[in-house]
Structure formats: C-alpha cells, structure tokens
Motif scaffolding. Structure first.
Motif, PDB file in Angstrom:
ATOM      1  N   ALA A 100      21.817  39.568  12.365  1.00 42.77           N
ATOM      2  CA  ALA A 100      20.575  38.796  12.464  1.00 42.77           C
ATOM      3  C   ALA A 100      20.715  37.617  13.427  1.00 42.77           C
ATOM      4  O   ALA A 100      19.749  37.256  14.101  1.00 42.77           O
ATOM      5  CB  ALA A 100      20.150  38.315  11.079  1.00 42.77           C
ATOM      6  N   ASN A 101      21.900  37.030  13.476  1.00 37.54           N
ATOM      7  CA  ASN A 101      22.101  35.853  14.342  1.00 37.54           C
ATOM      8  C   ASN A 101      23.031  36.201  15.508  1.00 37.54           C
ATOM      9  O   ASN A 101      24.039  35.512  15.756  1.00 37.54           O
ATOM     10  CB  ASN A 101      22.652  34.680  13.526  1.00 37.54           C
ATOM     11  N   LEU A 102      22.711  37.265  16.211  1.00 43.09           N
ATOM     12  CA  LEU A 102      23.553  37.759  17.308  1.00 43.09           C
ATOM     13  C   LEU A 102      23.833  36.686  18.364  1.00 43.09           C
ATOM     14  O   LEU A 102      24.922  36.648  18.937  1.00 43.09           O
ATOM     15  CB  LEU A 102      22.891  38.979  17.961  1.00 43.09           C
ATOM     16  N   SER A 103      22.892  35.795  18.600  1.00 45.13           N
ATOM     17  CA  SER A 103      23.082  34.773  19.638  1.00 45.13           C
ATOM     18  C   SER A 103      24.216  33.801  19.295  1.00 45.13           C
ATOM     19  O   SER A 103      24.709  33.088  20.165  1.00 45.13           O
ATOM     20  CB  SER A 103      21.778  34.012  19.882  1.00 45.13           C
ATOM     21  N   ASP A 104      24.652  33.789  18.031  1.00 42.10           N
ATOM     22  CA  ASP A 104      25.753  32.907  17.627  1.00 42.10           C
ATOM     23  C   ASP A 104      27.127  33.509  17.925  1.00 42.10           C
ATOM     24  O   ASP A 104      28.145  32.857  17.698  1.00 42.10           O
ATOM     25  CB  ASP A 104      25.676  32.598  16.117  1.00 42.10           C
ATOM     26  N   VAL A 105      27.152  34.770  18.377  1.00 47.26           N
ATOM     27  CA  VAL A 105      28.421  35.474  18.589  1.00 47.26           C
ATOM     28  C   VAL A 105      28.631  35.707  20.080  1.00 47.26           C
ATOM     29  O   VAL A 105      27.743  36.208  20.765  1.00 47.26           O
ATOM     30  CB  VAL A 105      28.422  36.835  17.849  1.00 47.26           C
ATOM     31  N   ASN A 106      29.823  35.349  20.554  1.00 47.49           N
ATOM     32  CA  ASN A 106      30.194  35.639  21.939  1.00 47.49           C
ATOM     33  C   ASN A 106      31.323  36.675  21.907  1.00 47.49           C
ATOM     34  O   ASN A 106      32.484  36.333  21.674  1.00 47.49           O
ATOM     35  CB  ASN A 106      30.650  34.365  22.660  1.00 47.49           C
TER      36      ASN A 106
END
Length: 185
Positions: A100-106
C-alpha cells in the motif's frame, strides 16, 4: 534488412531485461502458522512457497500447497489435511495484493522498510480481504519480505469439531518470510 531485424531483437531483449529487473521471485519462501491454547500448541512450516513481487507496481503474489506444511506430529498433519483444510479438495492457498505504501520503499537502495500489504487471501475455497504490516529488507540486490498476522479458521469456513475445539486457537498466527532473487527474463 538485417540491421532492422537486429535492432528490433535488441530492443525486445532490452525491454524484457528492464521488465525482469523489476520483478523478484522465490520458490523457497517460508510460511508457518502457530496455534496456542492451554491444551496444546500446534505449529507447521512450509518452505516451498512460490512468490513474485513486482517492485515497480508493488504487486505481490503467493501460492502455497497445503500438503507441503510439515507438522511435528504426523497425526496433526493428517488431521490438518483431511479434516480441516481439506487439501484434496482445496490443494492451494494463495494471496494476491500489493504494497500500500510502495513510495516508502526504495528497492534500489539497501535498507529496512516498513510496509503495509493489502490484498485477498484465498484459503479453503474462501477469499477474504486482508491487511498486514510487514518489513522489506533490501541488501546487495536481494529482497527479503517478512510479515506476521492473524487469521481465524472460521473466516475461511474451516470447521473445527467440538471434540478438539479447545485444542485449536480461534486466531492462528501466520508468519511469512521470503527471500527473493531477481527474476531473470
């Protein structure tokens, strides 16, 4: 003409390679569950879970064969497969969802990332929406995903006979531990 064919082939190969770099895969993912009651603890492990994670979209899929769960006692394994999850009729459990919070993962940078995964878990022929916290660890190009959450056998229409009802917890703890490798195209 040869140059056009070569360039087209090169573009297709490059597109496939770029797409494959976005996906990670495992056939040896671990899923276990634990039931604890005052009368008995029941634990089973499965080390043959197949899973794919798409780092570009955050999509996540699991498939697990129910008969591949191993128990400490053979009788527990037999009851699990024949009486509870009916592995002959429903051989596989699966999950399809996304971070759900893909933008938090690099995924291109080593680190530990807290995530929330949402999707549908299908077990015993019943599909239910689930949401679970998890952790993704990226290290040296390898992706590890882990999560722990609870499910209720009743939610998946798994009937527990009254005779053994006190031996099986109403909430079963599920633990997921996946070590993904880059999917080669």
């Amino acid at each position: 003409m040869k140059k056009i064919v070569f360039n087209t082939l090169l573009l297709v190969l490059l597109a496939t390679a770029v797409q494959a770099q976005d996906k990670f895969f495992t056939k040896t993912g671990k899923i276990s569950f634990f039931s604890s009651t005052p009368m008995e603890d029941i634990e089973a492990h499965n080390k043959t879970t197949t899973s794919v994670i798409d780092t570009k979209t955050g999509k996540l899929e699991f498939a697990v064969l129910m008969k591949a769960f191993q128990f400490e006692k053979a009788l527990m394994e037999e009851h699990f497969n024949e009486n509870y999850v009916e592995s002959g009729k429903y051989p596989k459990a699966s999950f399809s969802g996304a971070i759900a919070n893909l933008s938090d993962v690099n995924f291109k940078k080593d680190g530990t990332y807290k995530v929330t995964v949402k999707g549908n878990l299908t077990l015993h022929g019943v599909t239910k929406a689930v949401e679970a916290p998890g952790t993704i660890i990226v290290k040296n190009g390898v992706v590890n995903a882990a999560s722990t959450f609870n499910i209720s056998p009743e939610d998946y229409k798994i009937a527990i006979p009254n005779l053994v009802r006190e031996k099986i917890a109403k909430q079963i703890k599920v633990t997921v531990d996946m070590n993904y490798e880059p999917l080669k195209g």
